[in-house]
Enzyme design. Sequence first.
Site: not given
Length: 254
Positions: A52, A54, A56-57, A111, A128, A166
Amino acid sequence: MTIYPIRAFQDNYIWAIHNKHNLVVIDPGDAQPVIDYCQKHQLTLVSVLITHHHRDHTGGIVQLKSQFPQLTVIGPNNPAIAAVDQTVNQGDVIAIEPLQLSFEVMSIPGHTLDHIAYFGHGAVFCGDTLFHAGCGRLFEGTPQQMLASLKKLATLPDATRVYCTHEYTEANLRFANAVEPNNPLLKEVSDTVAQMRAIDLPSLPTSIAEQKRVNPFLRCTESPLAQSVANWANQQLADELSTFTHLRQWKDQF
C-alpha cells in the site's frame, strides 16, 4: 529460499526473500538497509513488492531503482506510489523468475483503499492489515471493508505463515488481554512473545491458525469476547460488524 526481516525505522520489517544470488523485498520504506543487506550477502535486488501507499512502505523505492536499474517494482494501482512498473489487483498472479516464485494478489482494503497482499509458497505478506494479535488502523476504509479483508485472509490454509510489516505484537497482546483477561491462551502467547522480544527476536511470522485462536479481530462472533466489547461500549451490539467496529474503536483509544 530464505525469508529474512530487514529492520527499518523503529518497528518496521522489510521482508527479504532470496536465494544465493537474487533478492526480492516487500515494502521497503527505507532503501539503505536493503542496500546494506545486498552488499553484505552479495545479492542482486530483482523485484520490490508493495502492499500500500504509506511512506514507511514505499519511501525507499526511488533510491533502490537508481541503485538497481534492472529491478521491477510491483504494487497496487495508485499514482501516489512512485516508480511502480507493474500494477496488480485481486486475482492477479505475479511470477518472479530469478527466484522461481509466484504469488497470488489479494485485495484487502481497510487500512487503506489500495491495500493488497501477496500469497504463495505457504506465506502471505499482508502489510498493515493483519498483525499478530491485531489489525491495522482504518485510515481510509470502513470497518465493513476491514472485517471482510480479515475474513478473506482467515480463509487461507491454517499453516500459512503471516508476514506483516510491524513489530506491534506485544502492544497488541496487551490489548487482547484487556479485552479477555481470563483467556489462558492469550497469557501463554504473551509470555512466549515476551521471551522472544527480550532477546531481540522478531515475534513474526505468526500463522493463520494462531491468529484464528488469539486475534480478537478475527473472533468477534465468540460470545465472551463480544460481551466484553459490549460492556466497554455500554450498549448491546447487534452483530459481528458492530462488535468489530467497537473493538477497533476500543483499540484506537487503548
